[in-house]
Design an enzyme around this catalytic site. Structure first.
Site, PDB file in Angstrom:
ATOM      1  N   HIS A   1      90.468  21.326  20.165  1.00 37.88           N
ATOM      2  CA  HIS A   1      90.763  22.407  21.093  1.00 37.88           C
ATOM      3  C   HIS A   1      92.004  22.155  21.951  1.00 37.88           C
ATOM      4  CE1 HIS A   1      86.520  23.314  20.138  1.00 37.88           C
ATOM      5  NE2 HIS A   1      86.843  24.556  20.425  1.00 37.88           N
ATOM      6  N   CYS A  51      77.251  30.873  21.051  1.00 35.62           N
ATOM      7  CA  CYS A  51      78.344  30.516  20.150  1.00 35.62           C
ATOM      8  C   CYS A  51      78.468  29.004  20.118  1.00 35.62           C
ATOM      9  CB  CYS A  51      79.658  31.158  20.588  1.00 35.62           C
ATOM     10  SG  CYS A  51      80.156  30.797  22.280  1.00 35.62           S
ATOM     11  N   GLU A  93      89.907  29.352  15.599  1.00 37.68           N
ATOM     12  CA  GLU A  93      88.602  29.327  14.954  1.00 37.68           C
ATOM     13  C   GLU A  93      88.497  30.278  13.761  1.00 37.68           C
ATOM     14  OE1 GLU A  93      85.634  27.737  18.387  1.00 37.68           O
ATOM     15  OE2 GLU A  93      85.699  29.907  18.092  1.00 37.68           O
TER      16      GLU A  93
END
Length: 204
Positions: A48, A90, A139
């Protein structure tokens, strides 16, 4: 708009958490190519960091018998996007874990519930920087929609609040406070499956 206080046991909140084998080590994610084919792994936080590495993820949308969407406000202790509203659940599959299995697992860990009639709702690929943290969501996201027939029991280390909302209530909530950077992207991508599940009268 009903708000449910969060409660329950702790679970994954940062890059370093209990792994599937019970040991405490850095969570690893599946890196994928643009077609969603696995090409390797990376540590969660590293994946990330800007500019981000494309990795596999999932998003869950659960609805009650009235066609209202269950939202969660991410806990303030989350290292990524804390304190913002987002979809029901999520996260990221472990390497080799089927996305459906991961979605059901994390829904149980975060909300203490087992979704009913959970079904696939397609995939969506996006690149969303998070201005607050500087992290980047690169993603390949697997979408799932289902029904909720139990009372949520949120884990307070994962979830600060929950709310069941109609489309109009969602619009009002979005005008009042921040949502996750990826929320509208995954919601829009899942709408065809959501409408099939909830019916036209729900307004999604």
């Amino acid at each position: 708009m009903p708000i449910t206080p969060a409660s329950g046991p702790s679970a994954e909140t940062a890059a370093a958490s209990p792994a599937p084998n019970g040991s405490t080590e850095s969570i690893m994610l599946e890196l994928v190519d643009e077609a969603g084919t696995t090409i390797g792994t990376a540590e969660k936080l590293a994946a990330h960091l800007a500019p981000g590495q494309l990795h596999r993820a999932f998003s869950v949308f659960l609805f009650d018998e009235r066609g209202r969407l269950l939202l969660q406000r991410r806990a303030l202790g989350k290292y990524h996007s804390p304190g913002v509203w987002s979809n029901t659940c999520c996260g990221h599959p472990y390497p080799g874990e089927p996305p459906f299995v991961a979605a059901a697992r994390r829904t149980g860990e975060e909300l203490g519930i087992a979704p009913a009639l959970l079904g696939e709702a397609g995939t969506v690929r996006y690149n969303h920087p998070d201005p607050a943290s500087g992290l980047v969501e690169q993603e390949y996201n697997h979408l799932f929609v289902g029904l909720l027939k139990e009372t949520p029991r949120p884990d307070p280390q994962e979830i600060g609040e929950t709310a069941f909302v109609t489309p109009d209530e969602l619009a009002k909530l979005r005008a009042e406070g921040p949502f996750s950077a990826w929320f509208m992207t995954v919601l829009d991508a899942a709408r065809p499956a959501i409408r099939e599940l909830t019916g036209a009268a729900a307004g999604w």
